[in-house]
Structure formats: structure tokens, C-alpha cells
Design an enzyme around this catalytic site. Structure first.
Site, PDB file in Angstrom:
ATOM      1  N   ARG A  39      -4.662 -18.917  -0.335  1.00 32.36           N
ATOM      2  CA  ARG A  39      -5.461 -19.520  -1.414  1.00 32.36           C
ATOM      3  C   ARG A  39      -4.568 -19.567  -2.650  1.00 32.36           C
ATOM      4  O   ARG A  39      -4.500 -18.610  -3.408  1.00 32.36           O
ATOM      5  CB  ARG A  39      -6.712 -18.665  -1.651  1.00 32.36           C
ATOM      6  N   SER A 111     -17.691 -22.088   1.784  1.00 29.57           N
ATOM      7  CA  SER A 111     -18.301 -21.129   0.862  1.00 29.57           C
ATOM      8  C   SER A 111     -19.716 -21.589   0.533  1.00 29.57           C
ATOM      9  O   SER A 111     -19.911 -22.742   0.151  1.00 29.57           O
ATOM     10  CB  SER A 111     -17.520 -21.067  -0.456  1.00 29.57           C
ATOM     11  N   LYS A 140     -11.709 -14.473  -9.297  1.00 32.53           N
ATOM     12  CA  LYS A 140     -12.133 -15.882  -9.347  1.00 32.53           C
ATOM     13  C   LYS A 140     -12.756 -16.111 -10.714  1.00 32.53           C
ATOM     14  O   LYS A 140     -13.839 -15.576 -11.006  1.00 32.53           O
ATOM     15  CB  LYS A 140     -13.153 -16.151  -8.228  1.00 32.53           C
TER      16      LYS A 140
HETATM   17  N1  TZP Z   1     -14.877 -16.360  -3.945  1.00 36.81           N
HETATM   18  C1  TZP Z   1     -15.911 -15.632  -4.332  1.00 36.81           C
HETATM   19  S1  TZP Z   1     -15.424 -14.157  -4.998  1.00 36.81           S
HETATM   20  C2  TZP Z   1     -13.779 -14.510  -4.730  1.00 36.81           C
HETATM   21  C3  TZP Z   1     -13.674 -15.749  -4.144  1.00 36.81           C
HETATM   22  C4  TZP Z   1     -12.431 -16.417  -3.772  1.00 36.81           C
HETATM   23  C5  TZP Z   1     -12.677 -13.588  -5.105  1.00 36.81           C
HETATM   24  C6  TZP Z   1     -12.607 -12.362  -4.235  1.00 36.81           C
HETATM   25  O1  TZP Z   1     -11.560 -11.511  -4.646  1.00 36.81           O
HETATM   26  P1  TZP Z   1     -11.730  -9.938  -4.802  1.00 36.81           P
HETATM   27  O2  TZP Z   1     -10.516  -9.512  -5.573  1.00 36.81           O
HETATM   28  O3  TZP Z   1     -11.724  -9.362  -3.414  1.00 36.81           O
HETATM   29  O4  TZP Z   1     -12.990  -9.688  -5.555  1.00 36.81           O
END
Ligand code: TZP
Ligand code: MG
Length: 214
Positions: A39, A111, A140
Site C-alpha cells: 500500500r 474495504s 490512515k
Molecule cells: N484502513 C483502515 S485503518 C487503516 C487502513 C489502511 C490503517 C491501519 O493501520 P494500523 O497502523 O494497523 O492502524
């Protein structure tokens, strides 16, 4: 496609900061992740040829460990590299268009944030659903408010066959509730990427699942 407990590691070069992303990935693979998603987003994200070269290195590592290599958002790159999967969000390409583009040979993840979005994603050919953020996340910038595990429970009630992967702020210490809600896997950026010992952290995540291996 998702043996429970699946540990779905997500990484892009901006997440790695000062650390070597390929070393992080290899440590995570040694620790026992079941899936990897590239990503590449945010400040200083790779693009074009440098993204392709980096993606190829990630793909080669995943192959070495027999772990599916999934690309976030970039359907054309996934197609070009013959990745094992592609993952799209609600603001990305439509799942039905992605399915039409990549055919059946690629895993398609979408998602979703509600039962309605889950129904649509499944209808449009999604193989699995990413649901979150479950907990607060710093990874995010435009994340929605954390929803806890209630939405996973709702989606599992309506679509018992659909693999649901929880995401957002998940650590080895708070993962149990996600498993109990019926998730097939947990998707993680920071808890693995920032771990003192990445291999051990992944092993702890696997061990956070107390149910039967399914
Ligand atoms: N989509 C929803 S939360 C997120 C994404 C890509 C980030 C998740 O990262 P982390 O650091 O595990 O909370
Ligand atoms: Mg996206």
C-alpha cells in the site's frame, strides 16, 4: 484463501520511516504473516518505475515464503505484475470493474464500512472484505471514526461465508475481540512495522487467536 488466524500485513515505504521496508517484510514473513499488501500511499510514496521495481522485490520475497502478494488500489500494476490479489477502497475503482479487468485469477478485496457496502462488494465479486477502523489508527489520515467490532458481527451474521479482515489500530493485545467477532484475519500496519522484534510480534498476533484453526 484465509485460514484462520490470518495475519495480513500492509506496508508501503512511507510507513517504514527509517527502517528498511524489505527487511521489515522479510522479518514479518519469517514470523508467519499469511498475506501481504503493498500500500504505497502518502508523503514520498514511490510512483512509476521505482514503484514497480520495489513491488517486484516485495513480490519475490512473498513468493519465497509462499505468501500471497496483494496490491492496494493500483489495478494496472497488479495486472502487469500478475499479483495474487488487488485491494480497493470505496473511493477507488469499482469492484465490478476491477473484477472485469483482472478476471478470476486474482483475489479481490474491498474495504467496507457497513452491511450495505459489504452486500454490494460481494455482489460485485469481492473475495474478502476489509472492515475498519476497528480501533483508532494513525496510519490512515482520512480514516473514519473507529467502529469497534460491531460491524464485523453484523456482516458475519448476514454473510457467514464472507471472509472479513479487521483493520485499524489492531495489536496483539487487542486482537482477541476481533477474532471473537468472527474475523478471519487481522490487517496490520504499525503494530508490526514499529515492533522492536517484528518476527515475535507476528507470532504474538497469531497466538492472540484462541479458537480452532479453520
Ligand atoms: N484502513 C483502515 S485503518 C487503516 C487502513 C489502511 C490503517 C491501519 O493501520 P494500523 O497502523 O494497523 O492502524
Ligand atoms: Mg484505496
Amino acid at each position: 484463501m484465509f485460514t484462520k488466524p490470518s495475519i495480513y500485513y500492509i506496508l508501503g515505504t512511507p510507513n517504514a520511516g527509517e527502517r528498511d521496508p524489505l527487511k521489515l517484510l522479510e522479518e514479518a514473513l519469517k514470523g508467519g504473516i499469511s498475506h501481504f499488501q503493498l500500500r504505497e500511499k502518502g508523503m514520498n510514496a514511490l510512483t512509476g518505475q521505482s514503484l514497480k521495481e520495489f513491488a517486484l522485490k516485495c513480490q519475490a520475497l512473498c513468493r519465497k515464503y509462499g505468501v500471497p502478494f496483494i496490491i492496494n488500489d493500483d489495478v494496472e500494476l497488479a495486472h502487469e505484475l500478475n499479483a495474487d490479489g488487488v485491494h480497493v477502497g470505496q473511493e477507488d475503482a469499482k469492484a465490478s470493474d476491477v473484477r472485469a479487468r483482472v478476471g478470476d485469477r486474482m483475489m479481490l478485496g474491498v474495504s467496507v464500512h457497513s452491511v450495505e457496502e459489504a452486500a454490494e462488494a460481494i455482489q460485485n465479486g469481492a473475495d474478502y472484505l476489509g472492515m475498519g477502523p476497528i480501533y483508532g489508527t494513525k496510519s490512515k489520515s482520512d480514516a473514519k471514526a473507529p467502529s469497534g467490532v460491531s460491524k464485523i458481527i453484523q456482516v458475519r451474521e448476514r454473510f457467514p461465508e464472507a471472509p472479513v479482515i479487521g483493520i485499524g489500530g489492531i495489536t496483539a493485545d487487542n486482537a482477541e475481540a476481533v477474532w471473537e467477532a468472527g474475523a478471519a484475519g487481522i490487517a496490520v500496519i504499525s503494530a508490526i512495522t514499529e515492533a522492536g522484534n517484528v518476527q515475535e510480534e507476528v507470532q504474538k498476533m497469531v497466538a492472540s487467536y484462541k479458537g480452532a484453526i479453520l
